[in-house]
Design a protein around this motif. Sequence first.
Motif, PDB file in Angstrom:
ATOM      1  N   ARG A 703       0.839  -1.214   0.000  1.00  0.00           N
ATOM      2  CA  ARG A 703       0.000   0.000   0.000  1.00  0.00           C
ATOM      3  C   ARG A 703       0.869   1.258   0.000  1.00  0.00           C
ATOM      4  O   ARG A 703       0.600   2.214  -0.740  1.00  0.00           O
ATOM      5  CB  ARG A 703      -0.921  -0.009   1.212  1.00  0.00           C
ATOM      6  CG  ARG A 703      -1.838   1.227   1.291  1.00  0.00           C
ATOM      7  CD  ARG A 703      -2.609   1.276   2.590  1.00  0.00           C
ATOM      8  NE  ARG A 703      -1.733   1.389   3.739  1.00  0.00           N
ATOM      9  CZ  ARG A 703      -1.139   2.516   4.134  1.00  0.00           C
ATOM     10  NH1 ARG A 703      -1.332   3.646   3.454  1.00  0.00           N
ATOM     11  NH2 ARG A 703      -0.363   2.520   5.184  1.00  0.00           N
ATOM     12  N   GLN A 704       1.905   1.279   0.837  1.00  0.00           N
ATOM     13  CA  GLN A 704       2.775   2.457   0.892  1.00  0.00           C
ATOM     14  C   GLN A 704       3.467   2.686  -0.445  1.00  0.00           C
ATOM     15  O   GLN A 704       3.576   3.827  -0.907  1.00  0.00           O
ATOM     16  CB  GLN A 704       3.802   2.280   2.013  1.00  0.00           C
ATOM     17  CG  GLN A 704       3.200   2.296   3.410  1.00  0.00           C
ATOM     18  CD  GLN A 704       4.240   2.030   4.490  1.00  0.00           C
ATOM     19  OE1 GLN A 704       5.437   2.241   4.285  1.00  0.00           O
ATOM     20  NE2 GLN A 704       3.790   1.550   5.640  1.00  0.00           N
ATOM     21  N   GLU A 707       0.998   4.026  -2.944  1.00  0.00           N
ATOM     22  CA  GLU A 707       0.707   5.435  -2.668  1.00  0.00           C
ATOM     23  C   GLU A 707       1.816   6.324  -3.221  1.00  0.00           C
ATOM     24  O   GLU A 707       1.554   7.357  -3.855  1.00  0.00           O
ATOM     25  CB  GLU A 707       0.556   5.657  -1.160  1.00  0.00           C
ATOM     26  CG  GLU A 707       0.112   7.055  -0.775  1.00  0.00           C
ATOM     27  CD  GLU A 707      -1.293   7.384  -1.250  1.00  0.00           C
ATOM     28  OE1 GLU A 707      -1.522   8.538  -1.655  1.00  0.00           O
ATOM     29  OE2 GLU A 707      -2.156   6.480  -1.232  1.00  0.00           O
ATOM     30  N   GLY A 713      -2.844   4.389  -2.891  1.00  0.00           N
ATOM     31  CA  GLY A 713      -2.340   3.202  -2.221  1.00  0.00           C
ATOM     32  C   GLY A 713      -3.405   2.237  -1.766  1.00  0.00           C
ATOM     33  O   GLY A 713      -3.325   1.035  -2.038  1.00  0.00           O
ATOM     34  N   THR A 717      -4.230  -1.432  -3.603  1.00  0.00           N
ATOM     35  CA  THR A 717      -3.850  -2.608  -2.817  1.00  0.00           C
ATOM     36  C   THR A 717      -5.049  -3.411  -2.349  1.00  0.00           C
ATOM     37  O   THR A 717      -5.007  -4.648  -2.340  1.00  0.00           O
ATOM     38  CB  THR A 717      -3.021  -2.184  -1.595  1.00  0.00           C
ATOM     39  OG1 THR A 717      -1.926  -1.379  -2.026  1.00  0.00           O
ATOM     40  CG2 THR A 717      -2.483  -3.393  -0.842  1.00  0.00           C
TER      41      THR A 717
END
Length: 776
Positions: A703-704, A707, A713, A717
Amino acid sequence: MTQPARYTVAVRALCEFTAKTGDLDLRFTPSPTAQEGIAGHAVVASRRDDDYQTEIPLSGDCGPLHVRGRADGYDVRSNRLEEVKTYRGDLKKMPDNQRVLHWAQVKIYGHLLCQDQGLSKIRLALVYFDIGSQKETVLHEDHTAAGLQDYFEQQCGLFLQWAGQEMAHRAERDLQLKAMRFPYGDFRPGQRQLAEAMYRASNRGVCLLAQAPTGIGKSVGSLFPMLKASAEHDVDKIFFLAAKTSGRQMALDAVDIIREGAPLLPLRTLELAAKSTACVNPDKACHGESCPLAQGFYDRLPAARQSALDIMAPSESGGAPPSLDRETLKAIALAHNVCPYYLSSEMARWCDIVIGDYNYYFDISAMLHSLTQLNDWKVNVLVDEAHNMVSRARKMYSADMEHDNLRLLRKVVPDELKKPLDRVHKQWNQLEKDQAAEYQSYTALPEKFMGALQTAATAISDYMVDHPGYVEPDLQSFYFNALMFARLAESFGDHALFDIEKLQGARASNSNSTLCIRNIVPAPYLKPRFESTRTTALFSATLSPWNYFGDMLGMPETTAWVDVESPFVAEQLSVQVASHISTRYQHRQQSLRPIAELMGKQYRSQRGNYLAFFSSFDYMEKAANQFAELYPEVPVWRQSRRMDEAERAQFLDRFTLDSEGIGFAVLGGSFGEGVDLPGARLIGAFVATLGLPQINPVNEQIRQRMETTFGAGYDYTYTYPGMQKVVQAAGRVIRTQTDRGTVYLIDDRFGRPEIQQLMPRWWRIGIQAQDTDIPV
């Protein structure tokens, strides 16, 4: 005045056809990686004079045959043409038929160079470069231009009859394709729109993302226009790639439908199967001293190859001839006493449509992509159920290793390998010691560990070369993993993570861990594959939003997008959101009874066959138990972990036109897509989850990175992958224009506008409160 037909063939392909004889021999002899091969060629070139020429494009003609390729190197001063081959180990152990093939190649290049530069004679050299020792072994022969021309014409003569057959096939194929009509009286609703988009994409030479609803006949609707495009746009081959066996079968069925409408069409179709499936002697090694199907393989290959083509040719009786599916090809192979798997690899060169799994074109060492590059084919690629491509491609370009496996391996390997493996073990211990957390990802690869791993891989390779009879499956598995780590390390960047997860539990020691180079954005690897095609068309019922797939897969900026109109109408499907129930992890126990009651009320109001989807086997089992307790009179059957093909078929066989009951399944599993249960076989579905991937350290790292890379993100994800599973599962209910059914989306979040935007446009969604009556 029309130009005479010309057949183009690569030097390597010509020589493999005319000069390859003897056994199929695939004994484990570690060969250099592609990167090592390139580096080896560069080392050889660096040792030559300043006027040494490399990668020399050459071509020549023999009647209608046009032969072309690139010679490795030419030393102008000594008038020596070189063919460079990199290898490992003892050169004396190279099979004789391999050496004959190498001489054939350099002789063809020698003729082409003499013709190009007006030379009367030339020295030809095979330069064998040992990657390990960096030493060259040079074998050379002196030839006259006249002698090489005779050899060239002799080899071309052996190929010309085949080339004439192939040119005649291609001409007749294209003639019939241009006259071919759609196999049905008319297109289904939506099918024409899909077909037109496919043809336009090929016409423009661009890629295509096509979102097309289930039930419109996507396989025929995509294959038919691509076949028309083959004739109009000079396309050599179509690759139809599927995620599952069922997808390959649908492609074969589509070919049969098209050929029934055009019985004179000489369309060669091949189904590729995995080696593990095709092998008929799994207890034997792939060489002539072990397997009778490898002994004399290349001597018997021409007859087997011709038989395979003959069986696909139109007959005078007018019936549509068969495709080379797995069983048909296996029967031909065994009739000629050759290996079915390697016969299929050969037939991929001569068929018009090749049907196989995604990995045959997109994997790191994909066979179809390699053949396309070698032969300079113009290809169109169809990717079925393309919503699977992101997850599948990530796996293709990821690798992992477990420490305990190395510990066990160190105890059984020969003494010569203990020291290099001990170095890997030592560096791995240090990584575990330096990491305090159970899971951690890193922005760079650990240099000392990677160095030790590379040294160990080289040591294993050298040992295997010196001891070809030594077989240790666990050592080979470790070796191949190490090579994959090395290949992925060469391109490591923002598209990937390196992470270490410490493993806990009864099966793991206190310091056990898994190391992973984890691809999260396949785009850098897939982009060159798309660029190698005239058109790649990805199609699925769930390709929204298109920018997600464009970003993740590396689709070209020119990629076209079409959202095909659905043939279905809102009145066919009642879509209800059960907004009073939360299926979030912390609420699952409380959700069991309300879900069971909702399902029971719907079943009693309209008896028939239903599917119920849950986020995990644990949640599914609890829900099924609760339902069975409240409604013991309702038949219930459940998906189990690790079902084999027979068990999956048994599960689906419960859905008949006369049966009633509810099948409990896991969302994203075997029954959430690719399942066709029309009419009364399935009248409804309950989806008790948004399908969001689990929140865990790995997904949070993804996710990071999403993003940072794309600015979305959470959606990239969690939301988009989850909702694709939901829409796929719901899509099992309405399969034809006469179907009627009900879908319950069980979670309050399904009522959110941003979630509903990811659902099919033709759905009319109702929100059901707790006391609302069940719609009939």
